[in-house]
Scaffold this motif. Sequence first.
Motif, mmCIF file in Angstrom:
data_model
loop_
_atom_site.group_PDB
_atom_site.id
_atom_site.type_symbol
_atom_site.label_atom_id
_atom_site.label_comp_id
_atom_site.label_asym_id
_atom_site.label_seq_id
_atom_site.Cartn_x
_atom_site.Cartn_y
_atom_site.Cartn_z
ATOM 1 N N LEU A 33 -14.625 3.010 0.325
ATOM 2 C CA LEU A 33 -15.734 3.817 -0.174
ATOM 3 C C LEU A 33 -15.261 4.911 -1.111
ATOM 4 C CD1 LEU A 33 -18.771 4.419 -0.102
ATOM 5 C CD2 LEU A 33 -18.350 5.913 1.869
ATOM 6 N N PHE A 34 -14.109 5.524 -0.771
ATOM 7 C CA PHE A 34 -13.643 6.666 -1.561
ATOM 8 C C PHE A 34 -12.473 6.314 -2.479
ATOM 9 C CE2 PHE A 34 -15.581 8.605 2.243
ATOM 10 C CZ PHE A 34 -16.531 9.404 1.629
ATOM 11 N N GLY A 35 -12.026 5.062 -2.462
ATOM 12 C CA GLY A 35 -10.937 4.652 -3.350
ATOM 13 C C GLY A 35 -9.633 5.349 -3.050
ATOM 14 N N LEU A 36 -9.277 5.442 -1.768
ATOM 15 C CA LEU A 36 -8.035 6.109 -1.382
ATOM 16 C C LEU A 36 -6.870 5.127 -1.481
ATOM 17 C CD1 LEU A 36 -9.185 8.129 1.773
ATOM 18 C CD2 LEU A 36 -9.160 8.846 -0.631
ATOM 19 N N GLY A 37 -5.823 5.512 -2.190
ATOM 20 C CA GLY A 37 -4.636 4.678 -2.297
ATOM 21 C C GLY A 37 -4.667 3.764 -3.509
ATOM 22 N N THR A 38 -3.493 3.554 -4.105
ATOM 23 C CA THR A 38 -3.411 2.696 -5.287
ATOM 24 C C THR A 38 -3.752 1.252 -4.952
ATOM 25 O OG1 THR A 38 -1.033 2.392 -4.881
ATOM 26 C CG2 THR A 38 -1.681 4.154 -6.399
ATOM 27 N N GLY A 39 -3.499 0.843 -3.700
ATOM 28 C CA GLY A 39 -3.817 -0.526 -3.314
ATOM 29 C C GLY A 39 -5.298 -0.827 -3.400
ATOM 30 N N GLU A 40 -6.134 0.189 -3.255
ATOM 31 C CA GLU A 40 -7.585 0.012 -3.342
ATOM 32 C C GLU A 40 -8.069 0.163 -4.784
ATOM 33 O OE1 GLU A 40 -11.457 -0.647 -2.773
ATOM 34 O OE2 GLU A 40 -9.871 -0.976 -1.292
ATOM 35 N N ARG A 41 -7.467 1.081 -5.527
ATOM 36 C CA ARG A 41 -7.972 1.391 -6.867
ATOM 37 C C ARG A 41 -7.463 0.422 -7.942
ATOM 38 N NH1 ARG A 41 -9.948 6.550 -7.650
ATOM 39 N NH2 ARG A 41 -9.303 6.433 -9.821
ATOM 40 N N SER A 42 -6.219 -0.009 -7.823
ATOM 41 C CA SER A 42 -5.590 -0.778 -8.903
ATOM 42 C C SER A 42 -6.282 -2.092 -9.232
ATOM 43 C CB SER A 42 -4.111 -1.035 -8.566
ATOM 44 O OG SER A 42 -3.398 0.182 -8.513
ATOM 45 N N PRO A 43 -6.808 -2.855 -8.255
ATOM 46 C CA PRO A 43 -7.397 -4.162 -8.604
ATOM 47 C C PRO A 43 -8.819 -4.081 -9.148
ATOM 48 C CG PRO A 43 -6.614 -4.080 -6.289
ATOM 49 C CD PRO A 43 -6.711 -2.687 -6.791
ATOM 50 N N ARG A 44 -9.358 -2.885 -9.357
ATOM 51 C CA ARG A 44 -10.781 -2.744 -9.695
ATOM 52 C C ARG A 44 -11.219 -3.584 -10.887
ATOM 53 N NH1 ARG A 44 -12.375 3.265 -10.682
ATOM 54 N NH2 ARG A 44 -10.170 3.444 -11.234
ATOM 55 N N ALA A 45 -10.404 -3.640 -11.921
ATOM 56 C CA ALA A 45 -10.828 -4.313 -13.150
ATOM 57 C C ALA A 45 -11.044 -5.803 -12.960
ATOM 58 C CB ALA A 45 -9.798 -4.078 -14.254
ATOM 59 N N GLY A 46 -10.533 -6.352 -11.859
ATOM 60 C CA GLY A 46 -10.716 -7.772 -11.606
ATOM 61 C C GLY A 46 -11.896 -8.099 -10.718
ATOM 62 N N ARG A 47 -12.723 -7.111 -10.411
ATOM 63 C CA ARG A 47 -13.826 -7.319 -9.472
ATOM 64 C C ARG A 47 -15.176 -7.550 -10.155
ATOM 65 N NH1 ARG A 47 -12.233 -2.134 -5.634
ATOM 66 N NH2 ARG A 47 -10.334 -3.033 -4.705
ATOM 67 N N THR B 163 0.805 -1.228 0.000
ATOM 68 C CA THR B 163 0.000 0.000 0.000
ATOM 69 C C THR B 163 0.836 1.276 0.000
ATOM 70 O OG1 THR B 163 -0.139 -0.058 2.425
ATOM 71 C CG2 THR B 163 -1.908 -1.132 1.192
ATOM 72 N N THR B 164 2.164 1.168 0.119
ATOM 73 C CA THR B 164 3.004 2.361 0.172
ATOM 74 C C THR B 164 4.009 2.357 -0.966
ATOM 75 O OG1 THR B 164 4.591 1.285 1.661
ATOM 76 C CG2 THR B 164 2.793 2.528 2.681
ATOM 77 N N THR B 165 4.550 3.545 -1.266
ATOM 78 C CA THR B 165 5.559 3.657 -2.311
ATOM 79 C C THR B 165 6.910 3.168 -1.796
ATOM 80 O OG1 THR B 165 5.906 5.964 -1.648
ATOM 81 C CG2 THR B 165 4.403 5.550 -3.475
ATOM 82 N N SER B 166 7.805 2.854 -2.728
ATOM 83 C CA SER B 166 9.088 2.270 -2.366
ATOM 84 C C SER B 166 10.157 3.348 -2.208
ATOM 85 C CB SER B 166 9.519 1.263 -3.434
ATOM 86 O OG SER B 166 9.633 1.892 -4.696
ATOM 87 N N TYR B 167 11.180 3.014 -1.431
ATOM 88 C CA TYR B 167 12.353 3.875 -1.304
ATOM 89 C C TYR B 167 13.535 3.018 -0.863
ATOM 90 C CZ TYR B 167 11.401 3.799 3.756
ATOM 91 O OH TYR B 167 11.181 3.403 5.054
ATOM 92 N N ILE B 168 14.727 3.526 -1.142
ATOM 93 C CA ILE B 168 15.965 2.872 -0.749
ATOM 94 C C ILE B 168 16.515 3.602 0.464
ATOM 95 C CG2 ILE B 168 18.235 2.095 -1.503
ATOM 96 C CD1 ILE B 168 15.900 0.937 -3.099
ATOM 97 N N ALA B 169 16.998 2.852 1.443
ATOM 98 C CA ALA B 169 17.487 3.472 2.674
ATOM 99 C C ALA B 169 18.773 2.805 3.131
ATOM 100 C CB ALA B 169 16.437 3.388 3.777
ATOM 101 N N LEU C 167 -2.443 6.852 7.476
ATOM 102 C CA LEU C 167 -1.969 7.289 6.168
ATOM 103 C C LEU C 167 -0.459 7.454 6.193
ATOM 104 C CD1 LEU C 167 -4.641 10.066 5.470
ATOM 105 C CD2 LEU C 167 -4.735 7.655 4.812
ATOM 106 N N SER C 168 0.169 7.139 5.081
ATOM 107 C CA SER C 168 1.610 7.321 4.928
ATOM 108 C C SER C 168 1.855 8.409 3.899
ATOM 109 C CB SER C 168 2.271 6.009 4.490
ATOM 110 O OG SER C 168 3.660 6.196 4.287
ATOM 111 N N LEU C 169 2.599 9.437 4.282
ATOM 112 C CA LEU C 169 2.914 10.548 3.392
ATOM 113 C C LEU C 169 4.346 10.401 2.903
ATOM 114 C CD1 LEU C 169 0.387 11.581 4.938
ATOM 115 C CD2 LEU C 169 1.315 13.877 4.721
ATOM 116 N N ALA C 170 4.548 10.581 1.619
ATOM 117 C CA ALA C 170 5.878 10.423 1.033
ATOM 118 C C ALA C 170 6.096 11.465 -0.045
ATOM 119 C CB ALA C 170 6.041 9.017 0.449
ATOM 120 N N GLN D 218 2.682 12.382 -1.852
ATOM 121 C CA GLN D 218 1.923 11.184 -2.182
ATOM 122 C C GLN D 218 1.322 10.609 -0.899
ATOM 123 O OE1 GLN D 218 1.819 10.232 -5.510
ATOM 124 N NE2 GLN D 218 2.998 12.108 -5.840
ATOM 125 N N VAL D 219 0.046 10.248 -0.944
ATOM 126 C CA VAL D 219 -0.640 9.702 0.226
ATOM 127 C C VAL D 219 -0.998 8.245 -0.034
ATOM 128 C CG1 VAL D 219 -2.658 9.869 1.721
ATOM 129 C CG2 VAL D 219 -1.556 11.950 0.888
#
Length: 694
Positions: free
Chosen positions: A537-551, A247-253, A455-458, A517-518
């Motif tokens: 309900l509101f489709g917040l985050g790519t993790g919620e929106r991206s799989p829609r076409a398979g539902r 559900t979050t974006t990637s980063y190198i640390a 929420l994670s802010l990046a 990015q949230v």
Amino acid sequence: MSLTVALKTAASGLQAAQGGLRTTSDNIANVNTSGYVRKTIDQKPLVVGGMGMGVEISGVKRITDQYLQLATLSATSDAARWGTVSDYLDNAQSLFGDPSSSNFFFSRMDSIYAAFSAAADDPSSSLLRSQAIGNVGDFLSEASRITTHINELGKTVDAQAKADIDRANDLLEQINRLNSDISRANLANADASGSANIQSQLIDELANLMNVQIQQRNQGGVNIRSAEGFMLAGDAAAKLSYNRTDTTTSYIAIEPTGGVGQVQPITITSGDLRGLMDLRDDTLPGLADQLGEFVSRMTEQINAAHNANSSVPAPKVMTGRDTGLDLPTAVAGFTGQATIAIVDAAGVVQNTVAIDFDAQTMNPGGPFTGDFKADLNAALGGAATADFVNGKLSLTAGAGLGIAIDEGTSMKAGRAFSHFFGLNDMIRSTGVTNYDTGLKVTDQHGFNPGDVITLSLAQADGRPIRDISITVPPAGSMQDLLNAMNSSASGVGLYGAFSLDSNGKMSFGSNSTLDIQVSVTKDQTQHGLGGVSISQLFGLGTGERSPRAGRFSVDAGLNANPMKLALGKLDLSLTPPAASLRPGDGRGALSLAMAGDVTTAFSAAGELGAVNMTVSRYAAEFGGSIGRRAQAADTRKQSADSVATEATARRQSVEGVNLDEELVRLTTYQQAFNASARMIQAAKELFDVLTNMI
């Protein structure tokens, strides 16, 4: 004494010539060795007591050009980034099929409309109905397959990124160890070129993975730093980690030494890792989100046409979808009028209920009392019953009767009454797929007080800013919920704000120069008892929106009985005993066939922003954008490869071995060696003469 000086001078020349011959022969021997950098000796006059005493070798040096090396590393990183993006985009594009083939994904959509058009000519044909339903099912299955494979590509990218990080850590350790070898050799005035060559090759490989800064050390070797200057290798090797969740974006640390302290995110702007991170965080989720937006809007228009029509005979039971709302909130905000008709098996209207949302009345009945279900049941007078459970409205007709709905002018969030509740949907979904909730800031939010969403802010490149946990406020309006989410003290107010548009869609806008990015890290909220969460309900985050076409899937009842397909049109202008629903009516099929030509409001997704256009036009734009993105990535790859090739060629022209030049040097050192040897021979002969004189 003079002969001794002459011998020592000649001997130093002999040794210098030998050193030159040794380095030159080494260069010639490695003319075809990949990564080898030619070397030469540094000579300087040997002075003792102010008097010249011959020559000495001050060291062996590699012939390098720091500018060309840095240019090559930068070009290599860029080429690796775009090469990775291009390869994966080619794979993603292939998922949609060959545009010239009938199996092309977007061609399947055309087959759907053609099948409905054919069914309009012969609505009584079970075969044509089955063909239309089958085409819809095939399209949805293909959309689900593509979504699944895009997600699988994302997992492959994750695995590759982790492998790259492991290799980068190994390279940093080797580079760091070689620093010690090079420094020791330099202190002993020995030849460190072999270790330096190996180190240079390791740096080249590291640049292929990620962009780094290179700084030469005074004692030999290099310091490796990140783009912003954090030390990665030099006196010690840093340990890097790849950080990402679903559900979050990637980063190198940089991991803390000994596991004590905080991780230090670093900036990666090029290299294979940057390409992988772009794919995982932006390109692939954006493609899946755009596919979801396209499929959801297409199904919305098919469902809109299906809800505006009826099967013949009319269905006895109509069960809607989960709106994610309570009934008062779901009904609030409707405008216009809709009519529910109760018909017999012959399609003759037995009873009607006209709902006027503008006047807030029902006929028969009267003004709304605040209990829509009770008002509707009273108006139906026992001919049918209405119920609302778990966000779903359902209507059940009495014995021998059916239900048909005239959508009239009713409208909320771009959907008519039956369509909004999904009472006669042809295509069903397993979750929320349309985030136009119709909610206004004055509506009750309905979420359980005390529930928490995190929420994670990046930043735009994935580097984290902070996590924020927001607690749902006590029962109140959507404005109260937005205030809690936008609070500067406990919400996102320092970075941006959430807002509702006219259709009730929630979005986040950044209030800084940074593109914040949230992501939703955790969502434990519920709407009522067991209802949907805020992010669902509101489709917040790519993790919620991206799989829609398979539902999506075709309604099970239609698959079982194609005659339930709503190809007829309720005609309330006819009065009993004339039938308002007639067998052979294909007007509903025509509406379904024309669903692709209805102008629709598409939300921003992937490469396309928010637009109003027909589904067919969007399909063309979407299909074109996939090809354009793949072509653009390939073009950038070719451009970066050309720059890298040119930079490498120029670097090789300096660092590489030229046999002609080396043979000239070989001859030069050979002549110098012979001259020094002749000097020694002459000194020996003079010494023999002097000895014989004594």
